[in-house]
Structures are given as C-alpha cells and as structure tokens.
Design an enzyme around this catalytic site. Structure first.
Site, PDB file in Angstrom:
ATOM      1  N   HIS A 187      53.049  75.674  95.266  1.00 19.83           N
ATOM      2  CA  HIS A 187      54.447  76.189  95.049  1.00 19.83           C
ATOM      3  C   HIS A 187      54.316  77.799  94.380  1.00 19.83           C
ATOM      4  CE1 HIS A 187      55.542  72.005  95.043  1.00 19.83           C
ATOM      5  NE2 HIS A 187      54.785  71.579  94.292  1.00 19.83           N
ATOM      6  N   HIS A 200      51.987  82.752  86.295  1.00 16.36           N
ATOM      7  CA  HIS A 200      52.287  82.447  87.753  1.00 16.36           C
ATOM      8  C   HIS A 200      53.432  83.418  88.216  1.00 16.36           C
ATOM      9  CE1 HIS A 200      55.240  79.492  85.830  1.00 16.36           C
ATOM     10  NE2 HIS A 200      56.024  80.147  86.736  1.00 16.36           N
ATOM     11  N   HIS A 238      56.610  84.117  91.039  1.00 16.42           N
ATOM     12  CA  HIS A 238      57.800  83.773  92.031  1.00 16.42           C
ATOM     13  C   HIS A 238      58.221  84.827  92.733  1.00 16.42           C
ATOM     14  CE1 HIS A 238      58.728  80.140  89.891  1.00 16.42           C
ATOM     15  NE2 HIS A 238      58.172  80.657  88.804  1.00 16.42           N
ATOM     16  N   HIS A 252      55.679  84.644  85.300  1.00 14.08           N
ATOM     17  CA  HIS A 252      55.821  84.020  84.038  1.00 14.08           C
ATOM     18  C   HIS A 252      54.783  83.532  83.158  1.00 14.08           C
ATOM     19  CE1 HIS A 252      59.861  82.099  86.050  1.00 14.08           C
ATOM     20  NE2 HIS A 252      59.954  83.304  85.337  1.00 14.08           N
ATOM     21  N   THR A 255      61.823  76.445  85.737  1.00 12.23           N
ATOM     22  CA  THR A 255      62.509  76.431  87.004  1.00 12.23           C
ATOM     23  C   THR A 255      61.927  75.652  88.089  1.00 12.23           C
ATOM     24  OG1 THR A 255      60.972  78.248  87.453  1.00 12.23           O
ATOM     25  CG2 THR A 255      63.111  78.618  86.156  1.00 12.23           C
TER      26      THR A 255
HETATM   27  C1  GRE Z   1      57.271  77.353  86.870  1.00 12.12           C
HETATM   28  O1  GRE Z   1      56.567  76.106  87.133  1.00 12.12           O
HETATM   29  O2  GRE Z   1      57.711  77.945  87.168  1.00 12.12           O
HETATM   30  C2  GRE Z   1      57.257  77.198  85.222  1.00 12.12           C
HETATM   31  C3  GRE Z   1      56.424  76.125  84.491  1.00 12.12           C
HETATM   32  C4  GRE Z   1      56.536  76.389  83.189  1.00 12.12           C
HETATM   33  C5  GRE Z   1      57.620  77.235  82.429  1.00 12.12           C
HETATM   34  C6  GRE Z   1      58.509  77.843  83.330  1.00 12.12           C
HETATM   35  C7  GRE Z   1      58.343  77.946  84.671  1.00 12.12           C
HETATM   36  O3  GRE Z   1      55.507  75.612  84.940  1.00 12.12           O
HETATM   37  O4  GRE Z   1      59.229  78.567  85.649  1.00 12.12           O
HETATM   38 ZN    ZN Z   2      57.878  79.928  86.782  1.00  9.44          ZN
END
Ligand code: GRE
Ligand code: ZN
Length: 262
Positions: free
Chosen positions: A66, A93, A95, A118, A198
């Site tokens: 992911h 991580h 996005h 994040h 999220t």
């Molecule tokens: C995510 O998996 O995108 C995530 C987390 C924990 C906090 C915020 C978040 O794993 O967006």
């Molecule tokens: Zn995140």
C-alpha cells in the site's frame, strides 16, 4: 484493500472495515484544509526529539503493498504543540500519484500536492499500536506535503536510492541507513484537527498536524515512487503498479480545524 480497482477501492473499504464507512463516522481523514475556514490558535511549535541526530541502525524500509514504510527504532519522539502527552515515533510512509497525477491525501485550498509524507507517532503510555487504536488521541501524525523542484532532496535521496530494493510487496531492506531525517524546515505554521487513519481500519484516533510549508523532491525522485514500485508480490501474474495510494477527501462536519502560526 486497494486504491484503484473495482470492489476494493476506498469507497468500498467500509464493507470490510466498518470504521471506514463514511456515514457511520464523522472523523474521517483526509480533508481539505482552508486557511479562511480555520480557527487561528497559537499552539506553539512541536518538539521533535532525536530527529536531528544521525540515526544509525534499526531502520527497515518496507513495501507493504500500500505504501513504502520506513519503520524506525527507538529514540525519536514528538511532544508539545498542544499534544496531550509524549508520542513515540514508529514509522513514516508516503502517499503519491502517478506520472501524470498528484497524490497528496490532504489538499490545501483544494490544491493537491504531488506527494505527502506521514510520520506516525504513538502515545507513549500505550504498550502497542492496537492499544493506541482504542484511544481517541492514541496517534499523532505529522504530515508534510512534498512539492516538486529541480534539485534532488538529498535527505529523501536516502530513501529513493533504496526504492528498487523494495520494489515488490513484502520486500524489505534493513541496511542500516545513516542519515538526517528531515531537512531544515520551517515548522512554525501548521494545521491541526482530529481525524482518522487514511487506510483501513480508518480508526478515528489521529491528532493531525499538517505543515503548511512543503518539503521538496525532484521530478526524478517523485518518478521513482510512481514508476518503480509494485503493489503485488514478485512473480505474480497480474503485476500492478503501486501508485495513486491516496484516499478521497471527506467533509469536516462540525470539527474545528486550527491554523497555528507562531
Ligand atoms: C496510513 O496507513 O496511511 C496511516 C497510518 C497511520 C496513521 C495515518 C495514516 O498507518 O495515514
Ligand atoms: Zn498515511
């Protein structure tokens, strides 16, 4: 769960993960951030402990199908800035979008940035993440927008250089990187609100801090995320790219969104 396919995209997450259902929960993330609609409140700068020293060891870069996740060892924490306690850093991580689309989760005045990072922190009174997910303020996430510039970001380069070693789901790289986590960065202006993870299980337990000033990456660094990563395992017949891993925007409802500018 998935992002870009029928029957498992973010609008269907609620079928499997009840907290992700948009009608049952009013604390969803991400949201659109709008300075005009925010409440000015001086919350003060957050105190980041252990982020400025060169970290050696205990870092694991992982493709979980992911996102690209960097799990960190002990020694980093976040406090102050109105947070109810000390939060220990557990991972960071990203996005992102595709080669032709932007991929931040939160938007600012409806603008979507190319990428969002994040940094996930867990309230230190909890023994593990599952306990934190039961506490409405169990997690504090620091969100940084990533904007594109001509020059490489040398700090981010420590991650992008290793992306190809975690190209497929389940791949890990535990090569003790030694690097500075964040560049010198203006962290005095940020948005604050109460929201959720999220990703499933979408638990409404996150105190969000979104920094107004973005960090930077070059086009080629962003391109590496968008084109080198797969959400499938090595050798799977139906190879799928890992990109556009952002959730849609949710209503703010009656929540307050604060703008802190010290
Ligand atoms: C995510 O998996 O995108 C995530 C987390 C924990 C906090 C915020 C978040 O794993 O967006
Ligand atoms: Zn995140």
């Amino acid at each position: 769960f998935c992002y870009n396919e029928h029957h498992c995209d973010p609008y269907a997450w609620g079928d499997t993960f009840p907290s992700c259902h948009p009608l049952l929960e009013e604390h969803h993330s991400p949201i659109n951030l709008d300075y005009q609609m925010s409440r000015n409140e001086s919350l003060g700068a957050l105190h980041l402990e252990g982020f400025d020293t060169v970290q050696t060891g205990h870092w694991t870069l992982k493709n979980n199908g992911h996102s690209v996740v960097l799990q960190v060892g002990s020694g980093m924490s976040v406090s102050g800035g109105g947070l109810p306690g000390v939060y220990h850093t557990i991972q960071l991580h990203f996005h992102w979008g595709s080669l032709s689309t932007n991929g931040s989760e939160h938007t600012v005045d409806r603008r979507r940035y190319p990428m969002e990072m994040h940094i996930v922190n867990m309230k230190s009174i909890h023994p593990n993440v599952s306990a934190a997910l039961e506490d409405p303020t169990g997690l504090a996430v620091l969100g940084f927008f990533v904007d594109v510039v001509y020059a490489d970001n040398v700090h981010l380069g420590h991650i992008t250089r290793k992306l190809s070693s975690v190209a497929y789901k389940g791949w890990k790289n535990t090569n003790n990187p030694t690097w500075l986590l964040l560049p010198e960065h203006n962290m005095s202006q940020y948005y604050r609100y109460h929201g959720s993870l999220t990703t499933p299980p979408c638990s409404p337990v996150v105190i969000w801090t979104l920094y107004e000033v973005p960090i930077y990456a070059s086009w080629s660094q962003l391109e590496q995320f968008a084109s080198e990563m797969y959400s499938t395992e090595e050798g799977e017949e139906d190879e799928k790219p890992l990109h556009n891993n952002f959730r849609h925007i949710h209503p703010t409802f009656s929540r307050s969104v604060y703008a802190s500018r010290d």
